[in-house]
Write a protein that holds these residues in place. Structure first.
Motif, PDB file in Angstrom:
ATOM      1  N   GLU A  13      34.611  39.721  31.787  1.00 32.09           N
ATOM      2  CA  GLU A  13      35.436  40.802  32.352  1.00 32.09           C
ATOM      3  C   GLU A  13      34.612  40.966  33.797  1.00 32.09           C
ATOM      4  OE1 GLU A  13      34.932  44.145  29.979  1.00 32.09           O
ATOM      5  OE2 GLU A  13      36.570  43.648  28.718  1.00 32.09           O
ATOM      6  N   ARG A  14      33.167  40.551  33.973  1.00 31.42           N
ATOM      7  CA  ARG A  14      32.686  40.709  35.170  1.00 31.42           C
ATOM      8  C   ARG A  14      33.076  39.400  36.204  1.00 31.42           C
ATOM      9  NH1 ARG A  14      26.172  41.246  36.691  1.00 31.42           N
ATOM     10  NH2 ARG A  14      26.399  40.138  38.590  1.00 31.42           N
ATOM     11  N   MET A  15      33.278  38.234  35.602  1.00 36.68           N
ATOM     12  CA  MET A  15      33.772  37.277  36.301  1.00 36.68           C
ATOM     13  C   MET A  15      35.168  37.437  36.801  1.00 36.68           C
ATOM     14  SD  MET A  15      31.271  35.038  36.719  1.00 36.68           S
ATOM     15  CE  MET A  15      31.771  33.424  36.977  1.00 36.68           C
ATOM     16  N   THR A  16      35.999  37.822  35.755  1.00 39.49           N
ATOM     17  CA  THR A  16      37.656  38.088  36.097  1.00 39.49           C
ATOM     18  C   THR A  16      37.742  39.255  37.136  1.00 39.49           C
ATOM     19  OG1 THR A  16      38.004  37.291  33.865  1.00 39.49           O
ATOM     20  CG2 THR A  16      39.963  38.436  34.835  1.00 39.49           C
ATOM     21  N   ARG A  17      37.065  40.359  37.162  1.00 37.21           N
ATOM     22  CA  ARG A  17      37.136  41.434  38.242  1.00 37.21           C
ATOM     23  C   ARG A  17      36.674  40.836  39.394  1.00 37.21           C
ATOM     24  NH1 ARG A  17      34.689  44.879  34.833  1.00 37.21           N
ATOM     25  NH2 ARG A  17      32.416  44.429  35.835  1.00 37.21           N
ATOM     26  N   LEU A  18      35.629  40.104  39.461  1.00 37.85           N
ATOM     27  CA  LEU A  18      35.306  39.259  40.900  1.00 37.85           C
ATOM     28  C   LEU A  18      36.432  38.653  41.387  1.00 37.85           C
ATOM     29  CD1 LEU A  18      32.640  38.596  42.636  1.00 37.85           C
ATOM     30  CD2 LEU A  18      33.119  36.405  41.758  1.00 37.85           C
ATOM     31  N   ALA A  19      36.873  37.735  40.675  1.00 37.61           N
ATOM     32  CA  ALA A  19      38.243  36.834  41.300  1.00 37.61           C
ATOM     33  C   ALA A  19      39.627  37.813  41.573  1.00 37.61           C
ATOM     34  CB  ALA A  19      38.646  35.974  39.935  1.00 37.61           C
ATOM     35  N   GLU A  20      39.687  38.857  40.514  1.00 38.53           N
ATOM     36  CA  GLU A  20      40.914  39.703  41.187  1.00 38.53           C
ATOM     37  C   GLU A  20      40.620  40.628  42.339  1.00 38.53           C
ATOM     38  OE1 GLU A  20      42.032  40.816  36.559  1.00 38.53           O
ATOM     39  OE2 GLU A  20      40.760  42.211  37.530  1.00 38.53           O
ATOM     40  N   ASN A  21      39.247  40.807  42.598  1.00 40.49           N
ATOM     41  CA  ASN A  21      38.954  41.314  43.857  1.00 40.49           C
ATOM     42  C   ASN A  21      38.938  40.594  45.220  1.00 40.49           C
ATOM     43  OD1 ASN A  21      38.702  44.066  42.650  1.00 40.49           O
ATOM     44  ND2 ASN A  21      36.547  43.722  42.464  1.00 40.49           N
ATOM     45  N   MET A  22      39.467  39.262  44.981  1.00 41.90           N
ATOM     46  CA  MET A  22      39.160  38.340  46.274  1.00 41.90           C
ATOM     47  C   MET A  22      40.544  37.843  46.321  1.00 41.90           C
ATOM     48  SD  MET A  22      36.028  36.273  45.158  1.00 41.90           S
ATOM     49  CE  MET A  22      34.950  36.183  46.710  1.00 41.90           C
ATOM     50  N   ALA A  23      41.818  38.512  46.261  1.00 43.98           N
ATOM     51  CA  ALA A  23      43.081  38.039  46.214  1.00 43.98           C
ATOM     52  C   ALA A  23      43.484  37.470  47.515  1.00 43.98           C
ATOM     53  CB  ALA A  23      44.049  38.964  45.739  1.00 43.98           C
ATOM     54  N   GLU A  24      42.844  38.114  48.530  1.00 48.60           N
ATOM     55  CA  GLU A  24      43.243  37.680  50.026  1.00 48.60           C
ATOM     56  C   GLU A  24      42.503  36.392  50.333  1.00 48.60           C
ATOM     57  OE1 GLU A  24      39.583  40.137  50.352  1.00 48.60           O
ATOM     58  OE2 GLU A  24      41.382  40.275  48.923  1.00 48.60           O
ATOM     59  N   LEU A  25      41.590  36.035  49.891  1.00 49.20           N
ATOM     60  CA  LEU A  25      40.548  35.048  50.219  1.00 49.20           C
ATOM     61  C   LEU A  25      41.132  33.701  49.633  1.00 49.20           C
ATOM     62  CD1 LEU A  25      36.915  35.858  49.632  1.00 49.20           C
ATOM     63  CD2 LEU A  25      38.211  36.051  51.745  1.00 49.20           C
ATOM     64  N   PRO A  26      40.911  32.467  50.579  1.00 49.65           N
ATOM     65  CA  PRO A  26      41.354  31.093  49.988  1.00 49.65           C
ATOM     66  C   PRO A  26      40.581  30.838  48.683  1.00 49.65           C
ATOM     67  CG  PRO A  26      40.340  30.976  51.768  1.00 49.65           C
ATOM     68  CD  PRO A  26      40.254  32.369  51.628  1.00 49.65           C
ATOM     69  N   VAL A  27      41.483  30.151  47.675  1.00 46.14           N
ATOM     70  CA  VAL A  27      40.967  29.716  46.391  1.00 46.14           C
ATOM     71  C   VAL A  27      39.618  29.088  46.535  1.00 46.14           C
ATOM     72  CG1 VAL A  27      41.588  28.315  44.383  1.00 46.14           C
ATOM     73  CG2 VAL A  27      43.334  29.771  45.301  1.00 46.14           C
ATOM     74  N   ILE A  28      39.505  28.142  47.467  1.00 41.98           N
ATOM     75  CA  ILE A  28      38.332  27.341  47.401  1.00 41.98           C
ATOM     76  C   ILE A  28      36.988  28.481  47.729  1.00 41.98           C
ATOM     77  CG2 ILE A  28      38.164  27.122  50.192  1.00 41.98           C
ATOM     78  CD1 ILE A  28      37.396  24.142  49.167  1.00 41.98           C
ATOM     79  N   LYS A  29      37.100  29.521  48.288  1.00 46.26           N
ATOM     80  CA  LYS A  29      36.364  30.554  48.303  1.00 46.26           C
ATOM     81  C   LYS A  29      35.911  31.321  47.082  1.00 46.26           C
ATOM     82  CE  LYS A  29      34.870  31.059  52.960  1.00 46.26           C
ATOM     83  NZ  LYS A  29      35.947  30.844  54.097  1.00 46.26           N
ATOM     84  N   ILE A  30      37.007  31.637  46.518  1.00 43.70           N
ATOM     85  CA  ILE A  30      36.892  32.190  45.064  1.00 43.70           C
ATOM     86  C   ILE A  30      36.183  31.574  44.182  1.00 43.70           C
ATOM     87  CG2 ILE A  30      38.307  33.248  43.224  1.00 43.70           C
ATOM     88  CD1 ILE A  30      40.514  33.477  44.963  1.00 43.70           C
ATOM     89  N   LYS A  31      36.351  30.026  44.049  1.00 38.81           N
ATOM     90  CA  LYS A  31      35.558  29.180  43.118  1.00 38.81           C
ATOM     91  C   LYS A  31      34.158  29.018  43.414  1.00 38.81           C
ATOM     92  CE  LYS A  31      39.414  25.857  42.517  1.00 38.81           C
ATOM     93  NZ  LYS A  31      39.993  24.674  42.615  1.00 38.81           N
ATOM     94  N   SER A  32      33.803  29.275  44.758  1.00 41.90           N
ATOM     95  CA  SER A  32      32.194  29.090  45.033  1.00 41.90           C
ATOM     96  C   SER A  32      31.558  30.639  44.981  1.00 41.90           C
ATOM     97  CB  SER A  32      32.050  28.284  46.589  1.00 41.90           C
ATOM     98  OG  SER A  32      32.129  29.533  47.334  1.00 41.90           O
ATOM     99  N   ALA A  33      32.644  31.587  45.100  1.00 44.22           N
ATOM    100  CA  ALA A  33      31.929  33.075  44.731  1.00 44.22           C
ATOM    101  C   ALA A  33      31.831  32.995  43.186  1.00 44.22           C
ATOM    102  CB  ALA A  33      32.890  34.121  45.221  1.00 44.22           C
ATOM    103  N   LEU A  34      32.614  32.513  42.372  1.00 40.44           N
ATOM    104  CA  LEU A  34      32.420  32.473  40.756  1.00 40.44           C
ATOM    105  C   LEU A  34      31.125  31.970  40.595  1.00 40.44           C
ATOM    106  CD1 LEU A  34      36.119  31.986  39.657  1.00 40.44           C
ATOM    107  CD2 LEU A  34      34.778  33.935  39.422  1.00 40.44           C
TER     108      LEU A  34
END
Ligand code: MRU
Length: 343
Positions: free
Chosen positions: A99-120
């Motif tokens: 749930e914590r990881m999913t929430r993080l990805a959900e809150n980054m909708a405006e960022l490029p996918v590559i940034k979301i991957k590294s944030a995860l």
């Protein structure tokens, strides 16, 4: 202390706990399905460690998604998260991490996918670091409950290997030892996986903490003979009323402790408390395969075709628990009120 799990270049690797103490070997996960398999076959086990593995597994899974657009990326990520959730049912830390990881990805909708991957990936590293820190804090809170010179019974392995590092129940024991209390430990061997014999004894011997292993069925007799002063175990899930799911055999230890007037403590991070579950009867208990019981190592020792029951966890009702040790402090009964105030 040997590490439990870590990133190694672009892979995740975990110490293969099936092989300890004989061999210290890495199990390398190149994709999220390797992580799921590692959790299922007990390469990595213990509630907080399963949570860390799930987080790292999701970061690995995210990396393998080809889509550069947020919506299709998220659709695939959620599918991976769902698969991860099914790896093992009892430890709620798995769901907590997903749930914590999913929430993080959900809150980054405006960022490029590559940034979301590294944030995860960064988030999974943060979960690991936080877990070690939480266990150290838990140790500080809990060690006040351990009298000087006492003998502590523990069940299964709630040590460094069951967490990101340091341990929950063994974290409290380590903190008491580090403060010079001259304690000793009795470890239930913990059939059928022998986490107590193989992992707890291994960890405590490495740290120079005196430990003796007993067959699980010796605990009651030792309590009656006043050879045990207190019990500390970990937990896989704690219900809102304080009922505790932990390794099979914990319930009988708790009942015996109550009858023999010995305190029974549970050490667990707040992420092990599941406020959506009212009481222990609602906690899903994993049933594992029969071969864990009728085989010893590779050898079959039961009569051919024997029927087996193999629940991997049990529920200890809150009335047998003297206190729950968390990173925020020690919760005493009545647990319903105490737990609410700690969440
Ligand atoms: O089947 P396992 O080895 O994953 O069971 C582990 C336990 O029951 C531990 O006591 C619990 O996860 C707490 S670990 C800090």
């Amino acid at each position: 202390m040997i590490p439990t799990i870590e990133w190694h270049n672009n892979h995740v690797r975990m110490i293969d706990q099936r092989k300890i103490p004989g061999r210290i070997e890495w199990f390398t996960c190149r994709g999220y399905r390797d992580v799921i398999r590692g959790i299922q076959v007990m390469v990595i086990r213990g509630a907080p460690a399963i949570g860390v593995a799930a987080a790292m597994g999701l970061a690995l899974g995210a990396r393998s998604i080809r889509s550069k657009l947020y919506t299709p990326f998220m659709k695939k990520f959620e599918k991976i998260a769902h698969e991860m959730l099914l790896a093992r049912p009892t430890a709620v830390n798995l769901r907590w991490a997903v749930e914590r990881m999913t929430r993080l990805a959900e809150n980054m909708a405006e960022l490029p996918v590559i940034k979301i991957k590294s944030a995860l990936r960064q988030e999974s590293e943060k979960i690991l670091a936080e877990d070690i820190e939480i266990n150290r804090r838990m140790g500080k809170h809990g060690q006040g409950l351990v009298p000087k010179g006492s003998t502590i019974l523990t069940h299964c392995n709630a040590g460094s290997l069951a967490t990101g590092g340091y341990g929950t129940a063994l974290g409290v024991i380590r903190a008491a030892h580090e403060s010079g209390k001259k304690i000793q430990v009795i470890a239930d061997e913990t059939r059928p996986w022998l986490q107590g014999l193989r992992l707890t004894a291994f960890e405590l011997m490495e740290d120079g903490i005196p430990v003796s292993v007993i067959a699980d069925n010796a605990a009651g007799s030792l309590m009656r003979r006043k050879r045990i002063d207190l019990v500390i175990t970990g937990a896989d899930r704690i219900a809102a009323n304080g009922d505790v799911a932990n390794k099979i055999g914990t319930y009988q230890v708790a009942v015996l402790a109550k009858i023999n007037r010995i305190p029974f403590y549970v050490a667990a991070p707040i992420s092990t408390i599941d406020p959506t579950i009212k009481n222990g009867d609602m906690i899903p208990v994993e049933e594992r395969g029969p071969e864990e019981i009728y085989r010893f190592g590779k050898r079959e020792i039961g009569p051919s075709g024997v029927r087996v029951l193999n629940p991997a966890f049990d529920i200890t009702p809150a009335k047998y628990v003297s206190a729950i040790i968390t990173e925020k402090g020690v919760i005493r009964p009545p647990f319903k009120k105490g737990i609410k105030s700690y969440l």
